[in-house]
Design an enzyme around this catalytic site. Structure first.
Site: not given
Length: 355
Positions: A46, A69, A158, A162, A178, A190, A201, A284, A287
């Site tokens: 504003e 506000c 397995a 990945s 992110r 992880t 990035r 992130e 499982p």
């Protein structure tokens, strides 16, 4: 108001912990001032719009995505500026959920004779500030869980391989998620397996890096991981009382928070909202952590990047969830959006649960 909503989006990567707000001032049929809030400590939308409008603000209507506000924080309140400018009408998309405002701004304007109302394009403003609203009303951040999977719901072979299931375009889109987030959360599993950076990035966040959050019940966090060499703070939540390990990590600049009572996950998220003013958390993780957060009802959105590949029955599943014996126990979701990103599908769900 639609223009004000679009202006608010300009601050999507940088306003945290403040809400994203846009403002348009109209005199007759002429837009005389526009503005958006860019960063905490900078002028509110504003004020910027009023400065641009100058004397043309007299007799005008102010369209703003969030109620003006009335309290002094890092910047002065907006209602006195609106009153002194000569604005005769204020239309807000939504009421400010901050208990220090929460209708009082519009009430003050109405009291001195400026017609003030809310509700125009409210949903659009609410969607833009879901994290701020949840923190203000429930003391918890809005949680998005991001997963990359095959068509058959697997995240890795397995043997753990990945890299990479999802496309380069999907990975760039994750950088956008992110950049929008106040914190990125992952589990110690992880960290040990992938040694991620967890930084933004390719997006301009005005120098802001999300808080990196590691869930590490047994305090196994090494001091040699790459994320400790990156800019921005790191918080580790643990249930361990190993003071020596805590001191080692603290010497590396890590904030170690011990949660010993209540739900480990819920208490940790509440701590982030209270102590760090975190509006939005991007998860992130593997499982186990992702599944535990969903099972506890702590996830608001699930975003799956589904690659056109099949990994097979013995590959690792996307989520570790308990066995359900009745359909009534299952977790329901609402499909919010589905679009193609590179060769993948990005499927966006909203979870119909409250944790």
């Amino acid at each position: 108001m639609a223009q004000a909503v679009q202006l608010a989006r300009h601050g999507i990567y940088s306003t945290s912990p403040n809400p994203r707000v846009g403002c348009v001032i109209v005199n007759g049929s002429e837009v005389v001032g526009t503005g958006f809030h860019m960063k905490a400590g900078n002028d509110h939308a504003e004020i910027i719009a009023l400065q641009q409008a100058g004397i043309k603000a007299q007799g005008s209507t102010c369209y703003v995505t969030l109620e003006p506000c009335i309290h002094t924080g890092k910047t002065p309140p907006c209602t006195p500026a609106l009153i002194s400018s000569g604005v005769v009408r204020v239309v807000a998309a939504m009421i400010d959920p901050n208990p220090r405002v929460n209708g009082k701004g519009l009430e003050q304007l109405n009291h001195i004779g400026i017609k003030a109302e809310s509700g125009l394009l409210q949903k659009e403003s609410v969607d833009l500030n879901a994290g701020f609203i949840k923190r203000m009303t429930r003391g918890m951040p809005h949680v998005r869980c991001k997963l990359a999977s095959s068509i058959d719901g697997k995240i890795a072979l397995a043997n753990g391989n990945s890299k990479w299931i999802s496309s380069e375009q999907s990975r760039l889109d994750v950088q956008r998620l992110r950049a929008e987030s106040c914190a990125i959360m992952t589990g110690i599993g992880t960290v040990l397996a992938d040694d991620p950076l967890l930084t933004v990035r390719d997006f301009n966040t005005l120098g802001r890096q999300p808080l990196r959050v590691i869930m590490d019940r047994q305090l196994r966090m090494p001091v040699t991981v790459r994320l400790l060499g990156q800019p921005g703070p790191v918080v580790v939540f643990t249930q361990s009382t190993d003071v020596a390990r805590q001191e080692v990590l603290s010497a590396k600049g890590v904030k170690v928070v011990t949660i010993q009572t209540g739900s480990f996950l819920k208490q940790s998220l509440g701590y982030l909202a209270e102590k760090y003013e975190i509006n939005e958390v991007l998860v992130e993780a593997g499982p186990e952590l992702s599944g535990a957060l969903i099972d506890a009802g702590l996830v608001d959105e699930l975003i799956v990047y589904q690659a056109p590949v099949l990994l097979g029955n013995k590959s690792r599943s996307m989520l570790a969830l308990p066995e359900y014996t009745q359909l009534a126990e299952s977790i329901s979701m609402t499909l919010s959006e589905c679009r193609q990103i590179g060769g993948d599908l990005r499927i966006h769900y909203r979870l119909n649960q409250i944790g």
